[in-house]
Scaffold this active site. Structure first.
Site, short mmCIF file in Angstrom:
data_model
loop_
_atom_site.label_atom_id
_atom_site.label_comp_id
_atom_site.label_asym_id
_atom_site.label_seq_id
_atom_site.Cartn_x
_atom_site.Cartn_y
_atom_site.Cartn_z
N TRP A 103 -3.68 4.94 1.12
CA TRP A 103 -4.03 5.64 2.34
C TRP A 103 -5.24 6.55 2.13
CZ3 TRP A 103 -3.95 5.49 7.28
CH2 TRP A 103 -4.22 6.63 8.04
N THR A 123 0.84 -1.18 0.00
CA THR A 123 0.00 0.00 0.00
C THR A 123 0.88 1.24 0.00
OG1 THR A 123 -1.86 1.12 1.10
CG2 THR A 123 -0.23 0.07 2.53
N CYS A 124 0.29 2.36 -0.40
CA CYS A 124 1.01 3.65 -0.41
C CYS A 124 -0.05 4.74 -0.23
CB CYS A 124 1.83 3.82 -1.67
SG CYS A 124 0.87 3.85 -3.20
N LEU A 125 0.18 5.91 -0.78
CA LEU A 125 -0.78 7.00 -0.64
C LEU A 125 -1.97 6.83 -1.58
CD1 LEU A 125 -1.36 9.73 0.76
CD2 LEU A 125 -0.24 10.83 -1.18
#
Length: 172
Positions: A162, A133-135
């Protein structure tokens, strides 16, 4: 002779290498075997049609609900590939391990003790369910591709990242 007339595989290997999908057919005496479908060709033989060979999973995306379920059941290692300052500034998904994208390749090749010491979590095995996962989903897709090249088999990414997580959590 029968083998030569039954197998229609000329050019299959190059197509496998160039395409993710290939179709080929084979004649099998007695018609026993598994395939997506079969049709009769001549007495005692069945033509088996094999379809859709792919070296990558059909879908690598994980939804918010799926990620939530994986976290609750502890059925996946969730790796957040944002920079540490982003986690401090915006927040993080509980239960995730922070491994910045620039370090993913090296991190996944560390020994278990070194990984735990540096990142504070368990190093996933190549057969573990891993979700990146990331932004917003761009960096996690890059991390997913890196993990695949390192031999990880069950890797996916949370494409909403996110931003999607916060949106869903605020409505709870």
């Amino acid at each position: 002779m029968a083998l030569r007339s039954c197998w229609r595989l000329s050019g299959v290997v190059p197509r496998i290498l160039w395409n993710n999908t290939v179709q080929f057919e084979a004649c099998v005496l007695g018609g026993q075997g598994s395939a997506s479908s079969s049709v009769s060709t001549r007495p005692g033989y069945k033509k088996l049609l094999f379809r859709t060979f792919s070296s990558t999973p059909a879908s690598t995306d994980v939804s918010y609900e799926q990620l939530k379920e994986l976290l609750v059941g502890r059925k996946a290692v969730v790796i957040d590939v944002r920079e540490p300052w982003e986690l401090r500034e915006y927040g993080f998904i509980p239960g995730s391990i922070n491994v910045p994208l620039a370090q993913v390749n090296t991190a996944l090749q560390l020994g278990p003790e070194d990984f735990k010491e540096k990142y504070g979590g368990e190093l996933p095995h190549q057969t573990d369910n891993v979700v990146f996962t990331c932004l917003a989903g761009m960096r996690s897709k890059t991390a997913l591709n890196t993990a695949i090249t390192l031999g990880y088999k069950d890797v996916r990414h949370y494409s909403g990242g996110w931003q999607d997580w916060v949106k869903h959590e605020q409505h709870r």
